[in-house]
Enzyme design. Structure first.
Site, mmCIF file in Angstrom:
data_model
loop_
_atom_site.group_PDB
_atom_site.id
_atom_site.type_symbol
_atom_site.label_atom_id
_atom_site.label_comp_id
_atom_site.label_asym_id
_atom_site.label_seq_id
_atom_site.Cartn_x
_atom_site.Cartn_y
_atom_site.Cartn_z
ATOM 1 N N LYS A 109 50.027 26.237 43.956
ATOM 2 C CA LYS A 109 51.354 26.886 43.915
ATOM 3 C C LYS A 109 51.799 27.080 42.466
ATOM 4 C CE LYS A 109 52.161 27.649 48.174
ATOM 5 N NZ LYS A 109 52.185 29.024 48.664
ATOM 6 N N SER A 165 56.944 26.445 46.581
ATOM 7 C CA SER A 165 57.306 25.229 47.313
ATOM 8 C C SER A 165 57.963 24.220 46.383
ATOM 9 C CB SER A 165 56.023 24.618 47.884
ATOM 10 O OG SER A 165 56.251 23.317 48.354
ATOM 11 N N TYR A 222 46.917 21.257 46.491
ATOM 12 C CA TYR A 222 47.774 22.296 47.087
ATOM 13 C C TYR A 222 48.902 22.654 46.118
ATOM 14 C CZ TYR A 222 51.712 24.156 49.754
ATOM 15 O OH TYR A 222 52.791 24.910 50.165
#
Ligand code: NAD
Ligand code: UD1
Length: 338
Positions: free
Chosen positions: A152, A124, A148
């Site tokens: 990643k 992302s 989050y």
């Protein structure tokens, strides 16, 4: 190729399955339905005209993940399976570490045990945090701002370490910017549970009458009209990039990390206006204070993806809005009513 698609019933995974099936690949989908519905499998069958091979597996279950890979005869794995809500990750970071990092670790171990050496991974633009300059290139500094995003970044690093020790292992890491829109059939699309965190699904739910008004977070950003600017990318363009990434891994025999965006910045108000044009529905909104953790302007430099994958985005903001609206108007309650 015979391809395992982890997280295949989710938003981006399901659209990617359509493209892969159209290109003649043989697919097995795996998902635990933590953020998707079995209805997706019926819809995929309706679109592709063939039954969907599916295994209900939770990647946190190491033994089940090994069983999924063993003897599957897979040529490649596409790994979409993750939890993705930034706010929730701040409240429950350990769940995010367990699901995203733990699940990925099991998947990589199971791939190694089964001798599967090709991976396409969903990363992302969140790994860039608040970038120093736009458009953002892949060599920009990586600095994550929430749990989050940290998952990643760690998963990218795990994959990088595996590649470093096993030269036969090839990984394509795809950094998505802001995926929106839906398949042109209106049969599959984004179906967030609870109030949407992201802009396009919120706009859709206002337009369809599920929510009264949109809150626009900040009208005082240093941007074209004071609202936040992002790089929205049609999910069908994104899906095509995965098929192209697989082809590139096979053709070139080595991995890559690329941005997937259009390269165009679009403001919140520009997206609202485009959506009103595409849908013919009003999207009433209120300007409210900035959302914590937001940044003014993020859009991709997509040149490397064009160079390495021969891919570029083709669908514009009007198509994104038209297709998002078709999905929402055909499925006002998402998959729930399906
Ligand atoms: P999604 O939630 O619709 O799809 C993810 C799928 O993975 C869901 O079907 C979910 O049930 C499944 N899943 C989650 N944990 C699992 C587990 N432990 N075992 C098995 N299945 C599991 O999300 P999406 O929007 O399709 O995103 C796909 C990937 O792309 C994610 O990795 C996400 O972080 C990444 N990504 C998404 C966006 C976005 O805005 N949608 C942007 C950048 C990156
Ligand atoms: C979100 C994620 C980010 C992820 C990215 C791409 C958050 C906090 N961040 O960021 O980790 O990498 O998607 O998937 O979820 N907006 C409104 N009103 C709304 C919703 C959003 O005005 O109700 C504005 C935001 O302030 C922003 C723009 O719309 O300017 C886009 O927001 P959003 O869709 O949440 O995407 P990102 O902020 O890019």
């Amino acid at each position: 190729m015979r391809i395992l698609v982890c997280g295949g019933s989710g938003y981006i995974g399901s659209h990617t399955c359509v493209v892969l099936a159209e290109r003649g690949h043989d697919l097995v989908l795996a998902d635990n339905f933590s953020n998707s519905s079995p209805v997706v499998l019926e819809r995929l069958q309706a679109i592709t005209g063939a039954p969907v091979a599916f295994r209900q597996v939770d990647l946190r279950d190491r033994a089940a993940t090994f069983d999924l890979l063993a003897g599957g005869g897979f040529d490649a794995v596409l790994h979409f399976a993750a939890l993705k809500a930034v706010g929730e990750s701040c409240e429950r970071p350990l769940d995010y570490f367990e699901n995203n990092i733990g699940g990925t670790l099991h998947l990589l171990q199971a791939m190694q045990a089964a001798g599967v050496k090709r991976l396409v991974f969903s990363s992302s633009a969140t790994v860039y945090g608040d970038p120093d300059r736009v458009p953002v290139r892949e060599d920009a500094p990586l600095r994550v701002t929430n749990p989050y995003g940290r998952t990643k970044l760690v998963m990218e690093q795990l994959i990088g370490d595996l590649v470093a020790t096993d030269p036969g292992f090839q990984a394509g890491v795809l950094r998505y910017f802001n995926p929106v829109g839906a398949h042109s059939s209106g049969l599959i699309g984004e179906d967030p549970s609870g109030p949407p965190n992201n802009l396009m699904p919120y706009i859709c739910q206002v337009a369809v009458g599920r929510r009264p008004r949109l809150n626009v977070f900040g009208g005082d950003w240093p941007t074209v009209d004071g609202t936040g600017v992002r790089d929205y990318i049609h999910v069908v363009d994104l899906a095509r990039a995965h098929a192209d990434a697989l082809d590139a891994l096979v053709r070139d025999g080595r991995g890559f990390t690329v941005n997937l965006g259009t390269g165009q910045g679009v403001s919140v108000l520009q997206l609202v206006q485009a959506f009103e044009r595409a849908s013919g529905r009003p999207v009433p909104y209120d300007l409210v204070p900035r959302r914590a953790g937001d940044v003014a302007e993020v859009y991709a430099d997509p040149a490397l993806a064009q160079q390495l994958l021969g891919w570029r985005a083709q669908l514009d903001v009007d198509a994104m809005c038209r297709d998002a609206w078709r999905w929402q108007s055909m499925n006002p309650e998402g998959y729930g009513a399906g």
